[in-house]
Design a protein around this motif. Structure first.
Motif, PDB file in Angstrom:
ATOM      1  N   THR A   1       7.258   2.748  -7.014  1.00  0.00           N
ATOM      2  CA  THR A   1       8.570   2.973  -6.407  1.00  0.00           C
ATOM      3  C   THR A   1       9.171   4.354  -6.669  1.00  0.00           C
ATOM      4  OG1 THR A   1       9.654   2.015  -8.371  1.00  0.00           O
ATOM      5  CG2 THR A   1       9.140   0.521  -6.551  1.00  0.00           C
ATOM      6  N   GLU A   2       8.530   5.196  -7.468  1.00  0.00           N
ATOM      7  CA  GLU A   2       9.172   6.441  -7.870  1.00  0.00           C
ATOM      8  C   GLU A   2       9.420   7.393  -6.707  1.00  0.00           C
ATOM      9  OE1 GLU A   2       6.778   8.373 -10.753  1.00  0.00           O
ATOM     10  OE2 GLU A   2       4.964   8.440  -9.521  1.00  0.00           O
ATOM     11  N   ASN A   3       8.616   7.320  -5.629  1.00  0.00           N
ATOM     12  CA  ASN A   3       8.826   8.239  -4.505  1.00  0.00           C
ATOM     13  C   ASN A   3       9.294   7.513  -3.243  1.00  0.00           C
ATOM     14  OD1 ASN A   3       6.547   6.895  -3.694  1.00  0.00           O
ATOM     15  ND2 ASN A   3       5.277   8.718  -3.373  1.00  0.00           N
ATOM     16  N   VAL A   4       9.826   6.291  -3.412  1.00  0.00           N
ATOM     17  CA  VAL A   4      10.150   5.480  -2.248  1.00  0.00           C
ATOM     18  C   VAL A   4      11.217   6.129  -1.373  1.00  0.00           C
ATOM     19  CG1 VAL A   4      11.863   4.077  -3.474  1.00  0.00           C
ATOM     20  CG2 VAL A   4      10.714   3.156  -1.464  1.00  0.00           C
ATOM     21  N   TRP A   5      12.200   6.813  -1.977  1.00  0.00           N
ATOM     22  CA  TRP A   5      13.268   7.408  -1.167  1.00  0.00           C
ATOM     23  C   TRP A   5      12.769   8.625  -0.402  1.00  0.00           C
ATOM     24  CZ3 TRP A   5      17.117   4.361  -0.259  1.00  0.00           C
ATOM     25  CH2 TRP A   5      17.461   3.388  -1.201  1.00  0.00           C
ATOM     26  N   ILE A   6      11.794   9.328  -0.958  1.00  0.00           N
ATOM     27  CA  ILE A   6      11.171  10.432  -0.220  1.00  0.00           C
ATOM     28  C   ILE A   6      10.410   9.895   0.977  1.00  0.00           C
ATOM     29  CG2 ILE A   6       9.470  12.301  -0.359  1.00  0.00           C
ATOM     30  CD1 ILE A   6      10.101  12.427  -3.382  1.00  0.00           C
ATOM     31  N   ARG A   7       9.676   8.811   0.762  1.00  0.00           N
ATOM     32  CA  ARG A   7       8.907   8.203   1.844  1.00  0.00           C
ATOM     33  C   ARG A   7       9.805   7.708   2.960  1.00  0.00           C
ATOM     34  NH1 ARG A   7       5.535   3.832  -1.338  1.00  0.00           N
ATOM     35  NH2 ARG A   7       5.066   3.171   0.796  1.00  0.00           N
ATOM     36  N   LEU A   8      10.970   7.135   2.572  1.00  0.00           N
ATOM     37  CA  LEU A   8      11.894   6.614   3.578  1.00  0.00           C
ATOM     38  C   LEU A   8      12.668   7.720   4.277  1.00  0.00           C
ATOM     39  CD1 LEU A   8      13.403   3.607   1.583  1.00  0.00           C
ATOM     40  CD2 LEU A   8      11.815   3.476   3.513  1.00  0.00           C
ATOM     41  N   GLY A   9      12.871   8.833   3.587  1.00  0.00           N
ATOM     42  CA  GLY A   9      13.688   9.904   4.149  1.00  0.00           C
ATOM     43  C   GLY A   9      15.172   9.611   4.035  1.00  0.00           C
ATOM     44  N   TYR A  10      15.568   8.779   3.049  1.00  0.00           N
ATOM     45  CA  TYR A  10      16.956   8.385   2.870  1.00  0.00           C
ATOM     46  C   TYR A  10      17.489   8.940   1.554  1.00  0.00           C
ATOM     47  CZ  TYR A  10      16.024   4.777   6.436  1.00  0.00           C
ATOM     48  OH  TYR A  10      15.689   4.102   7.574  1.00  0.00           O
ATOM     49  N   ASP A  11      18.824   9.028   1.468  1.00  0.00           N
ATOM     50  CA  ASP A  11      19.497   9.405   0.232  1.00  0.00           C
ATOM     51  C   ASP A  11      19.880   8.115  -0.491  1.00  0.00           C
ATOM     52  OD1 ASP A  11      21.232  10.153  -1.797  1.00  0.00           O
ATOM     53  OD2 ASP A  11      22.303  11.626  -0.585  1.00  0.00           O
ATOM     54  N   PRO A  12      19.361   7.876  -1.706  1.00  0.00           N
ATOM     55  CA  PRO A  12      19.662   6.621  -2.399  1.00  0.00           C
ATOM     56  C   PRO A  12      21.140   6.448  -2.718  1.00  0.00           C
ATOM     57  CG  PRO A  12      18.577   8.162  -3.875  1.00  0.00           C
ATOM     58  CD  PRO A  12      18.482   8.744  -2.498  1.00  0.00           C
TER      59      PRO A  12
ATOM     60  N   ALA B   1       4.697   8.788   9.442  1.00  0.00           N
ATOM     61  CA  ALA B   1       5.986   9.439   9.224  1.00  0.00           C
ATOM     62  C   ALA B   1       6.268   9.600   7.734  1.00  0.00           C
ATOM     63  CB  ALA B   1       7.095   8.627   9.893  1.00  0.00           C
ATOM     64  N   GLU B   2       5.951   8.585   6.927  1.00  0.00           N
ATOM     65  CA  GLU B   2       6.154   8.660   5.489  1.00  0.00           C
ATOM     66  C   GLU B   2       5.337   9.793   4.871  1.00  0.00           C
ATOM     67  OE1 GLU B   2       5.427   5.065   3.420  1.00  0.00           O
ATOM     68  OE2 GLU B   2       7.057   3.958   4.376  1.00  0.00           O
ATOM     69  N   VAL B   3       4.074   9.891   5.274  1.00  0.00           N
ATOM     70  CA  VAL B   3       3.193  10.917   4.714  1.00  0.00           C
ATOM     71  C   VAL B   3       3.718  12.309   5.058  1.00  0.00           C
ATOM     72  CG1 VAL B   3       0.888  11.933   4.820  1.00  0.00           C
ATOM     73  CG2 VAL B   3       1.146   9.448   4.628  1.00  0.00           C
ATOM     74  N   GLU B   4       4.219  12.482   6.275  1.00  0.00           N
ATOM     75  CA  GLU B   4       4.762  13.789   6.655  1.00  0.00           C
ATOM     76  C   GLU B   4       5.979  14.141   5.804  1.00  0.00           C
ATOM     77  OE1 GLU B   4       3.416  16.078   8.640  1.00  0.00           O
ATOM     78  OE2 GLU B   4       1.738  14.645   8.647  1.00  0.00           O
ATOM     79  N   ARG B   5       6.836  13.154   5.513  1.00  0.00           N
ATOM     80  CA  ARG B   5       7.996  13.428   4.654  1.00  0.00           C
ATOM     81  C   ARG B   5       7.544  13.777   3.242  1.00  0.00           C
ATOM     82  NH1 ARG B   5      10.616   9.312   7.974  1.00  0.00           N
ATOM     83  NH2 ARG B   5       9.816   7.626   6.656  1.00  0.00           N
ATOM     84  N   MET B   6       6.493  13.108   2.762  1.00  0.00           N
ATOM     85  CA  MET B   6       5.978  13.406   1.427  1.00  0.00           C
ATOM     86  C   MET B   6       5.378  14.803   1.376  1.00  0.00           C
ATOM     87  SD  MET B   6       4.283   9.672   0.613  1.00  0.00           S
ATOM     88  CE  MET B   6       3.608  10.116  -0.986  1.00  0.00           C
ATOM     89  N   LYS B   7       4.682  15.207   2.439  1.00  0.00           N
ATOM     90  CA  LYS B   7       4.107  16.549   2.489  1.00  0.00           C
ATOM     91  C   LYS B   7       5.203  17.610   2.487  1.00  0.00           C
ATOM     92  CE  LYS B   7      -0.220  15.408   4.913  1.00  0.00           C
ATOM     93  NZ  LYS B   7      -0.979  15.572   6.195  1.00  0.00           N
ATOM     94  N   ALA B   8       6.273  17.367   3.264  1.00  0.00           N
ATOM     95  CA  ALA B   8       7.380  18.325   3.318  1.00  0.00           C
ATOM     96  C   ALA B   8       8.047  18.453   1.952  1.00  0.00           C
ATOM     97  CB  ALA B   8       8.391  17.891   4.377  1.00  0.00           C
TER      98      ALA B   8
ATOM     99  N   GLY C   1       6.480  21.849  -4.931  1.00  0.00           N
ATOM    100  CA  GLY C   1       5.212  22.209  -5.541  1.00  0.00           C
ATOM    101  C   GLY C   1       4.433  21.012  -6.051  1.00  0.00           C
ATOM    102  N   ASP C   2       4.944  19.811  -5.798  1.00  0.00           N
ATOM    103  CA  ASP C   2       4.237  18.603  -6.212  1.00  0.00           C
ATOM    104  C   ASP C   2       3.080  18.318  -5.262  1.00  0.00           C
ATOM    105  OD1 ASP C   2       6.025  18.257  -8.266  1.00  0.00           O
ATOM    106  OD2 ASP C   2       7.337  16.928  -7.113  1.00  0.00           O
TER     107      ASP C   2
END
Length: 314
Positions: free
Chosen positions: A38-49, A280-287, A293-294
């Protein structure tokens, strides 16, 4: 080889499963694994927690192996392929403001379903719910209808041709589980790390997240190598899943029952939509990785991993 000694399920959990069709395994998943999922779930969703206005989707589909195997009669009966390919697919329920003050009766949730094909199908050996955060009442937990199992079992027993979908009565209710006739409803709540195991014929439904506390679960699929065997020569070899079916029918075995239609491979109807969400999730993670730098840690980095459907033959 059947289970000769139960190491994971207590006598109380086994009896609860036989009576009610489900069992809870507390603290089955270690905290380190919960965090990793769950540590990157908000990045994957593209939402602000911290900003609920960004939570534009209400529900989003995004391991206690020993207990699962004991319910199914032993590890040698389980095909791990699909379970191991489920990856980090979380089901996220963020709720919506429209549900905050509303009360919805379980019968009216409108999303009741269960796995159905044949009475002896092994494509879905169990329905598994893994809790990645604490789930309070009215916070989007899954609802189940334990007394609906008997309706499903009886329908499939009387229809050896099986069901590829859930037939409906004229009033729109699901005739295969007759949810409108059910009187027992349970809202599944618990703590992070709990795992709830349901009989594959357990009617269940997502509920509304009235409290808007983000809810994270996953449903890793459990598939058998072969269909269920409802006519074993040695009764001690029956799994608890098989015993639940036989006890529901009030019999010790089904020597004369056989399917009358071919077993077929299947692809879930939701697969195309999930693949689009994965991309879509993967693209948000790449961005995000470019900014920080992760690295991107995803099994879908090169595109959605093909859904490995395994259907037992027989």
């Amino acid at each position: 080889m059947a289970v000769t000694e139960y190491k994971y399920l207590t006598p109380e959990q086994r009896e609860h499963f036989l009576q009610h069709g489900w069992a809870k395994i507390p603290n089955a998943v270690k905290e380190e694994y919960l965090k990793a999922f769950t540590e990157n779930v908000w990045i994957r969703l593209g939402y602000d927690p911290d900003d609920k206005s960004t939570w534009t989707s209400e529900k989003i589909h995004m391991p206690p192996w020993g207990a699962m195997c004991e319910l199914l009669g032993g590890e040698d009966r389980v095909d791990p392929t699909l379970f191991e390919s489920c990856g980090d697919s979380l089901i996220v329920n963020l709720g919506s403001d429209q549900w905050i003050d509303k009360v919805i009766e379980p019968k009216d949730l409108g999303n009741w379903h269960m796995f159905t094909h044949f009475l002896d199908s092994g494509e879905q050996g169990l329905t598994v719910i893994v809790l990645f955060n604490d789930i309070e009442p009215r916070a989007g937990g899954t609802y189940i209808a334990p007394d609906g199992i008997k309706n499903v079992v009886q329908w499939l027993y009387e229809h050896p041709e099986g069901a590829n979908d859930m037939p409906q009565d004229p009033d729109g209710s699901r005739s295969i589980c007759s949810i409108q006739k059910c009187k027992e409803f349970v809202e599944l709540t618990g703590e992070a790390g709990d795992v709830i195991l349901l009989h594959p014929f357990m009617p269940h439904s997502a509920s509304k997240n009235h409290l808007r506390i983000p809810r994270f679960i996953t449903n890793p699929p459990i598939t058998l190598k072969e269909p269920l065997n409802l006519n074993r020569s040695d009764p001690a070899d029956y799994s608890l899943v098989e015993l639940k079916i036989l006890r529901t029918l009030g019999v010790d075995s089904l020597p004369d029952w056989n399917i009358t239609a071919p077993r077929r491979r299947f692809t879930p109807r939701t697969r195309a939509g999930k693949d689009a969400m994965i991309r879509a999730e993967v693209e948000r993670m790449k961005a995000h990785a470019l900014k920080t730098g992760d690295s991107v840690d995803s099994m879908h980095i090169n595109g959605p991993v093909p859904y490995q459907v395994v259907v037992a033959s027989g």
